[in-house]
Design a protein around this motif. Structure first.
Motif, PDB file in Angstrom:
ATOM      1  N   ASP A  36       0.808  -1.216   0.000  1.00 58.72           N
ATOM      2  CA  ASP A  36       0.000   0.000   0.000  1.00 58.72           C
ATOM      3  C   ASP A  36       0.844   1.270   0.000  1.00 58.72           C
ATOM      4  O   ASP A  36       0.546   2.214  -0.725  1.00 58.72           O
ATOM      5  CB  ASP A  36      -0.948   0.013   1.207  1.00 58.72           C
ATOM      6  CG  ASP A  36      -2.025  -1.058   1.095  1.00 58.72           C
ATOM      7  OD1 ASP A  36      -2.503  -1.294  -0.028  1.00 58.72           O
ATOM      8  OD2 ASP A  36      -2.368  -1.661   2.126  1.00 58.72           O
ATOM      9  N   TYR A  37       1.897   1.302   0.806  1.00 62.23           N
ATOM     10  CA  TYR A  37       2.700   2.521   0.923  1.00 62.23           C
ATOM     11  C   TYR A  37       3.920   2.425   0.006  1.00 62.23           C
ATOM     12  O   TYR A  37       4.678   1.444   0.073  1.00 62.23           O
ATOM     13  CB  TYR A  37       3.147   2.734   2.369  1.00 62.23           C
ATOM     14  CG  TYR A  37       3.827   4.066   2.585  1.00 62.23           C
ATOM     15  CD1 TYR A  37       3.077   5.232   2.690  1.00 62.23           C
ATOM     16  CD2 TYR A  37       5.210   4.156   2.649  1.00 62.23           C
ATOM     17  CE1 TYR A  37       3.695   6.458   2.872  1.00 62.23           C
ATOM     18  CE2 TYR A  37       5.838   5.376   2.836  1.00 62.23           C
ATOM     19  CZ  TYR A  37       5.074   6.527   2.940  1.00 62.23           C
ATOM     20  OH  TYR A  37       5.691   7.734   3.105  1.00 62.23           O
ATOM     21  N   ASP A  76      -7.458   5.330   3.816  1.00 60.02           N
ATOM     22  CA  ASP A  76      -6.782   4.486   4.803  1.00 60.02           C
ATOM     23  C   ASP A  76      -7.753   3.568   5.519  1.00 60.02           C
ATOM     24  O   ASP A  76      -7.438   2.406   5.784  1.00 60.02           O
ATOM     25  CB  ASP A  76      -6.063   5.368   5.836  1.00 60.02           C
ATOM     26  CG  ASP A  76      -5.075   6.325   5.193  1.00 60.02           C
ATOM     27  OD1 ASP A  76      -4.250   5.872   4.397  1.00 60.02           O
ATOM     28  OD2 ASP A  76      -5.148   7.530   5.488  1.00 60.02           O
ATOM     29  N   ALA A  86      -6.302  10.383  10.389  1.00 62.83           N
ATOM     30  CA  ALA A  86      -4.906  10.344   9.953  1.00 62.83           C
ATOM     31  C   ALA A  86      -4.206  11.624  10.393  1.00 62.83           C
ATOM     32  O   ALA A  86      -4.774  12.716  10.313  1.00 62.83           O
ATOM     33  CB  ALA A  86      -4.838  10.201   8.430  1.00 62.83           C
ATOM     34  N   GLY A 137      -9.278   9.256   7.805  1.00 63.47           N
ATOM     35  CA  GLY A 137      -8.623   8.373   6.844  1.00 63.47           C
ATOM     36  C   GLY A 137      -9.522   7.894   5.736  1.00 63.47           C
ATOM     37  O   GLY A 137      -9.041   7.338   4.743  1.00 63.47           O
TER      38      GLY A 137
END
Length: 227
Positions: A48-49, A109, A117, A195
């Motif tokens: 994901d990141y 998120d 977030a 998020g």
């Protein structure tokens, strides 16, 4: 050390008016945080990141505890039993051509409204801030539990109409998404938003990305949650 006066701005994002809180001069000691980030041990952050992460100690938020409690209760409607779910130094480092399809479009998120977030920028504006988006096919700016299935189906419809997502960092408007807001990076600036908002990091110069925290886009990322 005496804290500098915090500058707090409360805005809303897009037509769905999700809250966005910006706090400048958050710690008064960004050099200390950067030094901690420089000395941390990083690991690949997964699918994901688009980069690497290292654990961060969220206890420094306590220097603005009263302010944070006011923001979380008054702006986000959460109780005083706020907890930190994740805290990490983060470095965006993948080259654009190495991104997968999920990393190449705006993301959310969590769909849980109780999760906020926190992005703490440690570098100057040229490092890139955060942009917020509306999905054109659905008009969604936030992904709630009730919208998740429809949003997933709409993304598949996008692929059928436009073809596979091309690798690359999201930037401004596209055939799939419309940019509806942004936060500019500033040293020692904190941004807070739910998020569930569709968002993406702004990467103004992908050629400058690096795994080295002294050279790369270094931030602290957290997820706070409550009821």
């Amino acid at each position: 050390m005496q804290l500098p006066e915090a500058r707090v701005t409360v805005e809303t994002i897009g037509e769905e008016r999700e809250p966005l809180v910006i706090i400048d001069n958050f710690t008064g000691q960004p050099e200390r945080l950067r030094d901690l980030g420089y000395r941390s041990q990083y690991y690949p952050a997964g699918v994901d990141y688009p980069g690497r992460r290292a654990p961060a100690d969220p206890s420094y938020l306590d220097i603005r505890r009263d302010l944070m409690m006011q923001v979380m209760t008054r702006v986000f409607g959460l109780s005083r039993s706020i907890q930190c779910e994740v805290a990490a130094f983060s470095i965006v480092s993948l080259a654009p051509h190495d991104l997968n399809a999920r990393q190449s479009i705006p993301h959310h998120d969590h769909s849980d409204p109780g999760r906020v977030a926190l992005m703490h920028y440690l570098d100057a504006p040229e490092s890139g801030g955060t942009a917020f988006y509306r999905h054109r096919r659905t008009g969604f700016e936030r992904i709630t539990p009730e919208r998740e299935a429809a949003y997933a189906a709409a993304l598949e419809e996008d692929d059928r109409e436009f073809g596979p997502v091309e690798p690359g960092y999201p930037a401004g408007d596209s055939e799939r998404f419309e940019q509806i807001g942004a936060v500019e990076a500033q040293v020692d600036r904190v941004a807070l938003y739910r998020g569930r908002c569709l968002h993406s990091g702004i990467i103004p110069n992908p050629d400058a990305l690096s795994d080295d925290p002294r050279k790369g886009r270094l931030t602290v990322n957290m997820f706070l949650y409550g009821t």
